[in-house]
Scaffold this active site. Sequence first.
Site, PDB file in Angstrom:
ATOM      1  CG  PHE A  84      47.172  30.400  23.246  1.00  0.00           C
ATOM      2  CD1 PHE A  84      47.383  29.898  23.950  1.00  0.00           C
ATOM      3  CD2 PHE A  84      46.942  30.469  22.319  1.00  0.00           C
ATOM      4  CE1 PHE A  84      48.952  29.096  24.046  1.00  0.00           C
ATOM      5  CE2 PHE A  84      48.199  29.429  21.012  1.00  0.00           C
ATOM      6  CZ  PHE A  84      49.108  28.858  22.247  1.00  0.00           C
TER       7      PHE A  84
ATOM      8  CG  PHE B  30      47.946  38.788  33.067  1.00  0.00           C
ATOM      9  CD1 PHE B  30      46.783  38.479  32.392  1.00  0.00           C
ATOM     10  CD2 PHE B  30      47.326  37.143  33.868  1.00  0.00           C
ATOM     11  CE1 PHE B  30      45.760  38.394  32.068  1.00  0.00           C
ATOM     12  CE2 PHE B  30      46.754  36.475  33.463  1.00  0.00           C
ATOM     13  CZ  PHE B  30      45.449  37.162  32.364  1.00  0.00           C
TER      14      PHE B  30
ATOM     15  N   GLY C 213      46.028  41.610  43.868  1.00  0.00           N
ATOM     16  CA  GLY C 213      45.694  41.615  44.890  1.00  0.00           C
ATOM     17  C   GLY C 213      44.710  40.032  45.137  1.00  0.00           C
TER      18      GLY C 213
ATOM     19  CB  CYS D  45      43.620  27.427  32.943  1.00  0.00           C
ATOM     20  SG  CYS D  45      42.500  27.219  31.685  1.00  0.00           S
TER      21      CYS D  45
HETATM   22  C1  UDX Z   1      44.022  31.453  31.991  1.00  0.00           C
HETATM   23  C2  UDX Z   1      45.192  32.265  30.259  1.00  0.00           C
HETATM   24  O1  UDX Z   1      44.937  33.710  30.144  1.00  0.00           O
HETATM   25  C3  UDX Z   1      44.106  32.056  29.527  1.00  0.00           C
HETATM   26  O2  UDX Z   1      45.596  32.252  27.990  1.00  0.00           O
HETATM   27  C4  UDX Z   1      45.168  30.502  28.928  1.00  0.00           C
HETATM   28  O3  UDX Z   1      44.563  29.754  27.150  1.00  0.00           O
HETATM   29  C5  UDX Z   1      43.664  29.855  30.335  1.00  0.00           C
HETATM   30  O4  UDX Z   1      43.810  29.926  31.398  1.00  0.00           O
HETATM   31  P1  UDX Z   1      41.761  32.197  32.253  1.00  0.00           P
HETATM   32  O5  UDX Z   1      41.379  31.504  33.248  1.00  0.00           O
HETATM   33  O6  UDX Z   1      40.621  32.488  31.598  1.00  0.00           O
HETATM   34  O7  UDX Z   1      42.547  32.468  31.361  1.00  0.00           O
HETATM   35  O8  UDX Z   1      42.122  32.945  33.140  1.00  0.00           O
HETATM   36  P2  UDX Z   1      42.771  34.639  32.972  1.00  0.00           P
HETATM   37  O9  UDX Z   1      41.987  35.824  32.515  1.00  0.00           O
HETATM   38  O10 UDX Z   1      43.502  34.269  32.595  1.00  0.00           O
HETATM   39  O11 UDX Z   1      42.529  34.971  34.992  1.00  0.00           O
HETATM   40  C6  UDX Z   1      43.230  34.043  35.842  1.00  0.00           C
HETATM   41  C7  UDX Z   1      43.361  34.834  37.122  1.00  0.00           C
HETATM   42  O12 UDX Z   1      43.938  35.159  37.226  1.00  0.00           O
HETATM   43  C8  UDX Z   1      41.849  35.120  37.842  1.00  0.00           C
HETATM   44  O13 UDX Z   1      41.174  34.604  38.617  1.00  0.00           O
HETATM   45  C9  UDX Z   1      41.980  36.882  37.691  1.00  0.00           C
HETATM   46  O14 UDX Z   1      41.447  37.276  38.129  1.00  0.00           O
HETATM   47  C10 UDX Z   1      42.996  36.766  37.760  1.00  0.00           C
HETATM   48  N1  UDX Z   1      44.153  37.791  37.665  1.00  0.00           N
HETATM   49  C11 UDX Z   1      44.247  38.270  36.699  1.00  0.00           C
HETATM   50  C12 UDX Z   1      45.134  38.726  38.233  1.00  0.00           C
HETATM   51  O15 UDX Z   1      44.826  38.129  39.859  1.00  0.00           O
HETATM   52  N2  UDX Z   1      46.111  39.990  38.415  1.00  0.00           N
HETATM   53  C13 UDX Z   1      45.929  40.088  37.161  1.00  0.00           C
HETATM   54  O16 UDX Z   1      46.633  41.022  36.760  1.00  0.00           O
HETATM   55  C14 UDX Z   1      45.908  39.322  35.892  1.00  0.00           C
END
Ligand code: UDX
Length: 435
Positions: A147, A251, A255, A262
Site C-alpha cells: 500500500f 484525501f 484540485g 496506480c
Molecule cells: C496510491 C495509494 O495511496 C497507495 O496506497 C497505493 O499503494 C498506490 O497508489 P500514490 O500513487 O503514490 O499512492 O499516490 P497518492 O498519494 O495516493 O496520490 C494519488 C494522486 O491523487 C496524486 O495525483 C495526488 O495529487 C492526488 N490526490 C491525492 C488528490 O488530488 N487529492 C487528494 O486529496 C489526495
Amino acid sequence: MRISVIGCGYLGAVHAAAMASLGHEVVGIDVDEDKIAALTAGRPPFFEPGLGDLLIRGREQGGLEFTSDVSRVREAEVHFVCVGTPQKPGEFAADVTYVDAAFESLVPYLTSSSVVVGKSTVPVGTAQRLAAVLADTGASVMWNPEFLREGHAVDDTLHPNRLVYGVAPGEDGQRAAAALDGVYRAILEDGTPRMVTDYATAELVKTAANSFLATKISFINAMAELCEASGADVTLLADAIGMDDRIGRKFLNAGLGFGGGCLPKDIRAFMARAGELGADQAVAFLKEIDSINMRRRVRMVDIARDALHGSFIGKRITILGAAFKPDSDDVRDSPALAVARLIATQGGVVTVTDPEAIENARRMFPELRFVADTTEALTGADAVLLLTEWGEYRNLDPDVTASLVAGKVLVDGRNVLDPVVWRDAGWTYRALGRP
Ligand code: UDX
C-alpha cells in the site's frame, strides 16, 4: 532470512532496501542493467526520499545486492514478486505478462521449502492461477499487497498501517504465513495489525483501497464543480465535512485530481476484471469517478484560457510541476503534463518546471519546453499555473514572483495558495472550486 526481490522499480527497489535494513540478506533482480548499476552504486534510479540512505547502508553492511542474473534467486527462501502491471495499450485491463514471466523465471530454482510472495497489484484470480503454475515445484504461493505511497515509500514499507497475507487453504497457507512473519518480525513487533485471508480477498483489498481513495478524490472534485456553479468554496466545504470523523479530511483535497502509476490504471483494471467476472454493475460507478477526474484537467485549461481573456495563442504559460504529485519524479499519467500538452495544442507557449521530474517529463513529451530553474521558468510568463504542489511552489512569494512575470495571472490547480495574499499583491488568482 535470505530473500529475493524480482523487479526493482518503485515497489521492488524500496522493498529490497527496506528488507535489508531489517537485517535480511537480500538480492534484488531486474532485467534493466542501468537500474542494477545505479542501485548497486547506492544511487536510487528514481526520486524517493530516504531510499539513497538505505541503499548505501545495505551496501556497507553487505546484506543488499542487485543483479540481472536471475539464477541468484537460488540462494533465497522467500521470493517477492514486485514487477509492474501497467494498463494494456488500448484497453482498460492490466497487463500481467511481467508477473507471469517473473513466476515462470522462478520455477527452475524453487523447492518445496520456497515461498513466493506476490506484491504486484493484480486482477483478482491471479494468485490462484499462478499457484497452479508453481504447483509442480511444491513451493507455496501467497499474495501480500503493498500500500506504499510514492514519496513516503520507505516509511510506508517499514511502518505500514496493516499487513495483509492472502494464502492458500490449509497447511500450505500456514507455512507461507509463518515464513512471511519471519521476514516481517520487526514490523509485527511494532504492533502492526496483520490479517490472513484467502487469495481473492487479499487481491481485492488492494484494488478496493485504491478505488475508495480515487472515489474520495473525485467526490470532492465533483463538489468543486458544484462550488464553481454556485459560488461556494470547496476548500472550506472539505474542511467542514472532514471534521466529521466518519468522513475524515484526508484525501479531500480538491484540485486537478489524481494521476500516477496506480490509481488511474487500478480503477480501470478493476472495471475490466469485474466485467470478466460478470459483476460489472458493482463498479460501474468507477467510470464516473474516472470521468470526474479527467474533467478537472479540461476545466483547468478552460479557467486558464478564460483568465487570459479567451486565447492562449502566443501567450507564455509557465507550469509549476510535472510530477503526478510532489516528492516524486514519476510522471505517469501526470495531470500537470496533460494540462501542459492541452495548452500547447491550443497555441500556448508552454514552459514546464519541476524540482525532480524534468528528465522523465522530457522523455514523455519532448515537444514541450522544460526549464529546471524556477526563477528562469517564471521570467516573462503571461500566466502561471501551479499544478503539482511541491513545497517550493507553496512557499512562493507573490511580490518576488510578480517581479519576474509579464502578467500577474495565477491559476492554483491544487488549492494550496492563499487567495487573499495573492490578490492583495495585485494578482488575478483563479482556482478550481473556489470563487
Ligand atoms: C496510491 C495509494 O495511496 C497507495 O496506497 C497505493 O499503494 C498506490 O497508489 P500514490 O500513487 O503514490 O499512492 O499516490 P497518492 O498519494 O495516493 O496520490 C494519488 C494522486 O491523487 C496524486 O495525483 C495526488 O495529487 C492526488 N490526490 C491525492 C488528490 O488530488 N487529492 C487528494 O486529496 C489526495
